[in-house]
Scaffold this active site. Structure first.
Site, short mmCIF file in Angstrom:
data_model
loop_
_atom_site.label_atom_id
_atom_site.label_comp_id
_atom_site.label_asym_id
_atom_site.label_seq_id
_atom_site.Cartn_x
_atom_site.Cartn_y
_atom_site.Cartn_z
N HIS A 1 -4.14 -9.34 -3.17
CA HIS A 1 -4.96 -8.13 -3.06
C HIS A 1 -6.46 -8.41 -2.90
O HIS A 1 -7.28 -7.58 -3.30
CB HIS A 1 -4.79 -7.26 -4.32
CG HIS A 1 -3.40 -6.72 -4.51
ND1 HIS A 1 -2.33 -7.50 -4.81
CD2 HIS A 1 -2.93 -5.45 -4.48
CE1 HIS A 1 -1.24 -6.75 -4.95
NE2 HIS A 1 -1.58 -5.52 -4.74
N HIS B 1 6.59 -0.84 0.83
CA HIS B 1 5.73 -0.24 -0.20
C HIS B 1 5.01 0.99 0.36
O HIS B 1 4.26 0.89 1.33
CB HIS B 1 4.74 -1.30 -0.64
CG HIS B 1 3.93 -0.95 -1.84
ND1 HIS B 1 2.70 -0.34 -1.74
CD2 HIS B 1 4.16 -1.13 -3.16
CE1 HIS B 1 2.20 -0.17 -2.96
NE2 HIS B 1 3.08 -0.64 -3.84
N GLY C 1 -2.05 -8.59 2.09
CA GLY C 1 -0.73 -8.09 1.73
C GLY C 1 -0.72 -6.61 1.42
O GLY C 1 0.25 -5.91 1.69
N HIS C 2 -1.81 -6.12 0.85
CA HIS C 2 -1.94 -4.69 0.55
C HIS C 2 -3.04 -4.11 1.42
O HIS C 2 -4.22 -4.32 1.17
CB HIS C 2 -2.24 -4.47 -0.93
CG HIS C 2 -2.03 -3.06 -1.38
ND1 HIS C 2 -2.45 -1.96 -0.66
CD2 HIS C 2 -1.41 -2.56 -2.49
CE1 HIS C 2 -2.11 -0.85 -1.31
NE2 HIS C 2 -1.48 -1.19 -2.42
N GLU D 1 8.56 -0.16 -4.91
CA GLU D 1 7.82 1.13 -4.85
C GLU D 1 7.86 1.62 -3.40
O GLU D 1 6.83 1.96 -2.82
CB GLU D 1 6.39 0.91 -5.33
CG GLU D 1 6.33 0.18 -6.66
CD GLU D 1 4.93 -0.03 -7.23
OE1 GLU D 1 3.99 -0.13 -6.42
OE2 GLU D 1 4.78 -0.07 -8.46
N CYS E 1 -3.54 2.23 -11.13
CA CYS E 1 -4.01 2.66 -9.82
C CYS E 1 -4.07 4.17 -9.69
O CYS E 1 -4.97 4.72 -9.07
CB CYS E 1 -3.15 2.07 -8.72
SG CYS E 1 -1.41 2.48 -8.84
N CYS F 1 0.00 7.77 -6.12
CA CYS F 1 -0.86 7.15 -5.10
C CYS F 1 -0.28 7.27 -3.70
O CYS F 1 -1.02 7.32 -2.72
CB CYS F 1 -1.07 5.67 -5.41
SG CYS F 1 -2.20 5.38 -6.77
#
Lengths: 645, 645
Positions: free
Chosen positions: B132, B259, B183-184, B311, B407, B329
């Protein structure tokens, strides 16, 4: 009737005989190959090789699960039952050789377990909680007892007696003994069998010891863990050991908890002990647990264990069909327990559940050819979901060849091969008929031999004829279970109608009379197609109905009804037709009916829109649940939406 | 409208203003305490302390998740939006101090990340897949841009520009640059904001680079893993990186996978890039993905992400209500994406989904007091099941104080504080009204300023009045979204009825005329109680209906309807009444109706018995889904059984 008496029941039932043949011709040879690592594309078992290594006849490491030995034991037990019904000198010779190998793997002091002999010598009985040591012993004992009954040979029995004698020195109330028990119950019921086979009271006492110790405080698993300096717990194990049914002394338990197979094996031993020792507190605990399981936690198929985590019971009325565990072995264990409850008292509640499990949730574990197996027996399958969702990963949409944890296939083999022992029981007062399976049986009643001959097309037709043949005319009772699913049973003796209500007690009709050779009982159990609903607290099944006919629970498969089985609706007015299809699935009564389907033709692309339920009539076809997945893979459901009419 | 223009929208809506006040008065102070480890019984965040350590002003270790910095960034972003609507010198001073601290934690070369500065110095950009690093950078950039708009101060913007400039040297097509991505996803959309704030094209280009690189072969994540000699993958990550939406180049993707939050952030950036660069292939990919998400994988609440594992999205029509993830989120991300799609093209499909998520699946994440939060937003809750079943462990039955992975709360804070930016947009051709939120707005249209004043009791009533006030009389367009849920919209301009059909295009009505000061638009959106059904392929919702009124999805709670909510049935003839209850849940339109319940009074102990559906009439009470769990804990359902009538 126990498996000692199994020798005196010959099954000639189309339904069961076919399955027994498959066990004999396919499953036993296949499993032998598996135990010897000869199955391609399947994880090697290494089970026989472990014994060779333990016997000092091969080099190498132990491989497989800590309970790998039990696969060999269950195979031998199935072989024993098969030899009773189908003598086979070649197979018997092979079994004798395996037994000799086991004998050579036994240690000088009687100890017998390849994991601890080969992999962790010196660590015997240091981790009962996790390592299945007495569980393996129990299966070895069960196999030896069965083999003794089947062949009369004492060799295997002697081996396990030496082992049991050794265990009896290690465990017990004495100062230098272990006050403990196994994480996976099994030894308890096995020792009772050993007691029956040998008449040695010490084995019964040892079984009782294990049952009585369980759940006492300070907790054995904690003492044991402290001794080995280990504070880890598998993620599925709770700190109170509900997983192992060791959270409370057994007489204080009233809800089924934890690992379903362990629970079944324990409750089976409890019921038998209660029956043998007249222990009322134990009997009461059995009844409470029975009510909890069968009135709160059992699937309509006789499946038990609502979740994958811990292969376990969850809580009352939690019976999801698509994420259930409902392990084949757990339903097999339920048959054992029901059978043992019948020893404690004659009540059709037990016989009904035994029948439910036998005809539905156990045999669903194997395909018709005897080559593929379900470990998990779901009541609802949407293949795409099982393939894509992690929380359904345990649900296989087609039967599998062999499992790395191969408990279910050999368990099903031994159950099927020994189904004869569940049909009748001979008591002081007479003969009981618990199941309707065509067979010839010979029993001793009040000092004389009585032959019983039973014929029917069960479970497809409910007309049963029983011929009673005592050696000579005599007064005794023949009691028959009137299944709870039957609304209008009729019974005649030598064509004379019997008033069932007058002679019924707890679901058994007691025919107490002077029986002559050739007296004929005719029992008619009309099999209507019934729509069954669940207790309203089973939220999962709200607004849904299941189709049942006689003891058989039906399901819808995609191959017959197209995809999206949730689009189907039945109402209590839906007219159903039953037809026996000889060529389908080995011969099966199929149920069809004009039901309704949601009309999806003009839906379009929208995911949500205002309700305007449109249904179209459509012909629904249901097949027995236990046969699902024997054709093209696809969706399957047991519980069908109800259309209120 | 973007958050630059947010300054020109003043919200005075009862519904949203209350929530914004809670964010200002409760959530922002509470989160500040959380960032500073001052919340009792909550896992310490350590987020501020990490910056102190990175700045060399405190000793100690880095603590928290690799993305701990982002909590500070999201807090600052929420503070910025709050300062726009509610100036607060004290809070601004506090934020300035945090920004100075961040500045001191920034490295000489511009790099800014406390994890890699404190815990793994020398390992920067060696594990983009898991750690991240650019995600945190993105949140820092978003916060800085918001703070710049809010205060006009450049300090924070300068910090992130230096960081972005550094990232621009590390990543790119050059030989000594990394051809990779995070990755995110998050940096992609943040860089576009930075581009808007600074007019620096290089930031747009860098965003585009990240989007274009994604999913190329040979795969960056594999090259990167090989470089660090790491062949491990988290259990929720698939080997093709669908989890990261990196399984294919983005222009080739057509199903939402992996995700859900990452997907939303990426699609948001893609839509904005497509709009800015007129990249047709990218726009097409956005449309395909939009259709897949909203027509195949979205809950009626605007929730997305059907499973806990990863998720993540699962597959078309897989929308279980009781095991869903539907992270707060993710719904927030869906609002971002819908808003960006509206920049690409005006179509009410986008506005409708934005509204659906805003009024249902996002704000359900916070309680009325702003002190407790849901991470997971299920559509069906049976508390006993969530407490006892491992496969529902992620579903909390009451909102939680704070999460170790925190988050959602700050994300919801920044969304709520900036809701004004989603209401209008000003384009060359005129003004768009996307949402019905009482407010005063000032926009520039065709070179002159136009004031818009909007009042309504939305979402409880559908009567909306808009007053248009140009500086001087002028020709321009005012376009209003006519929500897809409304069957009989009516519109007048200065009391003159407008023929909606004649002026509608893709769900917007275009009012193109000469506008004078004080011209009044009255839009009437009658809010009927509607029963909604799902696409028949959503097996989970077969035979079930949801109650919706206007944009609000309703649910049943145990506190109003007793336990076992699955026993309730509604039919399309059920008469419903709407009543506004001022004292309930902060003021809410409640829906009641005479429905039916399964009659459980005389059921008894049996688990299964022949069907004989008996229902009794009973008064059902439904409350808005987003408010569930603000009273006594208990069961909740959105989808109610349908009784066919």
């Amino acid at each position: 009737m126990n498996n000692q008496q199994l020798k005196h029941v010959r099954i000639n039932d189309r339904f069961w005989r076919t399955r027994m043949d498959v066990i004999r011709d396919v499953v036993i040879p296949y499993q032998w190959d598996a135990l010897n690592d000869r199955i391609q594309d399947a994880a090697p078992s290494h089970a026989i090789e472990n014994f060779r290594i333990a016997a000092g006849e091969a080099a190498g490491e132990f491989h497989g699960a800590v309970f790998q030995d039990s696969d060999v034991a269950k195979w031998l037990e199935a072989v024993a039952y098969s030899l009773i019904t189908d003598p086979n000198p070649e197979l018997e010779h092979l079994a004798d050789e395996v037994i000799e190998l086991i004998g050579r793997a036994q240690q000088a002091d009687g100890y017998l377990n390849t994991y601890y002999t080969v992999k962790e010598p010196g660590k015997r009985f240091t981790n009962l909680r996790d390592n299945h040591e007495l569980y393996c012993a129990g299966h070895m004992i069960e196999a030896a007892v069965a083999y003794f009954y089947a062949t009369g040979k004492r060799r295997f029995l002697d081996i396990v007696c030496r082992f049991a004698d050794y265990i009896d020195t290690v465990f017990g109330p004495g100062e230098h003994q272990i006050q403990g028990y196994d994480g996976h119950q099994e030894i308890e019921l096995a020792l009772i069998k050993l007691y029956h086979a040998t008449n040695e009271a010490k084995y019964l006492k040892l079984s009782q010891f294990f049952i009585d110790e369980r759940g006492k405080q300070p907790h054995f698993f904690e003492r044991e863990a402290a001794n080995r300096g280990d504070d880890s717990l598998a993620p599925w194990v709770d700190p109170h050991y509900q997983y192992h049914q060791a959270h409370l002394p057994v007489r204080e338990q009233d809800k089924a908890m934890g690992h379903a197979v362990r629970a079944m094996y324990m409750y089976t031993a409890m019921a038998q002990l209660a029956s043998l020792t007249k222990d009322q507190a134990l009997a009461e605990a059995c009844r409470r647990l029975w009510d909890n399981v069968t009135q709160r936690q059992m699937y309509i198929t006789g499946g038990i264990g609502s979740q994958e985590c811990g292969e376990s019971f969850t809580f009352d009325f939690d019976l999801p069909g698509d994420t259930s565990y409902t392990e084949t072995c757990a339903s097999i264990g339920l048959v054992f327990w029901a059978h043992s409850m019948l020893q404690l008292e004659k009540d059709r509640a037990y016989g009904d559940v035994m029948e439910r499990a036998l005809y539905n949730g156990t045999i669903s574990g194997m395909d018709l050819e005897g080559k593929k197996f379900f470990y998990v027996n779901p009541l609802e399958v949407w293949p795409q979901s099982c393939e894509n969702r992690k929380d359904k990963q345990h649900v296989k949409t087609v039967r599998q060849k062999w499992f790395s944890c191969a408990c279910c296939p050999p368990n099903l083999a031994r159950l099927t091969a020994s189904v004869g022992q569940y049909v009748y029981s001979a008591e002081d007062e007479g003969v009981y008929v618990h199941l309707y399976i065509s067979s010839e049986a010979e029993m001793e009643v009040g000092g004389q031999k009585v032959k019983l001959s039973q014929t029917s097309e069960y479970p497809w037709e409910g007309d049963i004829t029983l011929t009673v043949t005592p050696e000579q005319e005599a007064n005794f009772t023949v009691a028959l279970r009137i299944p709870g699913w039957c609304r209008q049973p009729r019974l005649t003796v030598n064509d004379q109608t019997v008033d069932l209500d007058a002679f019924m007690k707890k679901g058994y009709v007691y025919l107490d009379r002077n029986w002559s050779k050739g007296d004929r009982i005719h029992l008619s159990l009309p099999m209507e197609v019934e729509l069954i609903q669940s207790h309203p607290s089973v939220r999962e099944n709200s607004g849904k109905l299941a189709i049942q006919r006689g003891p058989i629970v039906y399901c819808l498969e995609e191959v017959d009804n197209g995809s999206n089985l949730q689009a189907w609706m039945v109402s209590i007015d839906t007219p159903f037709t039953v037809q026996f299809e000889d060529d389908l699935l080995g011969g099966v009564a199929v149920i069809t009916g004009m039901a309704e389907r949601v009309d999806t033709a003009d839906w379009g692309d929208e995911l949500y829109k205002p309700a305007s339920s449109r249904t179209v009539p459509a012909r629904l076809k249901a097949v027995p649940y236990h046969l699902w997945g024997n054709r093209e893979p696809g969706e399957m459901v047991v519980w069908i939406r109800e259309k209120h009419s």
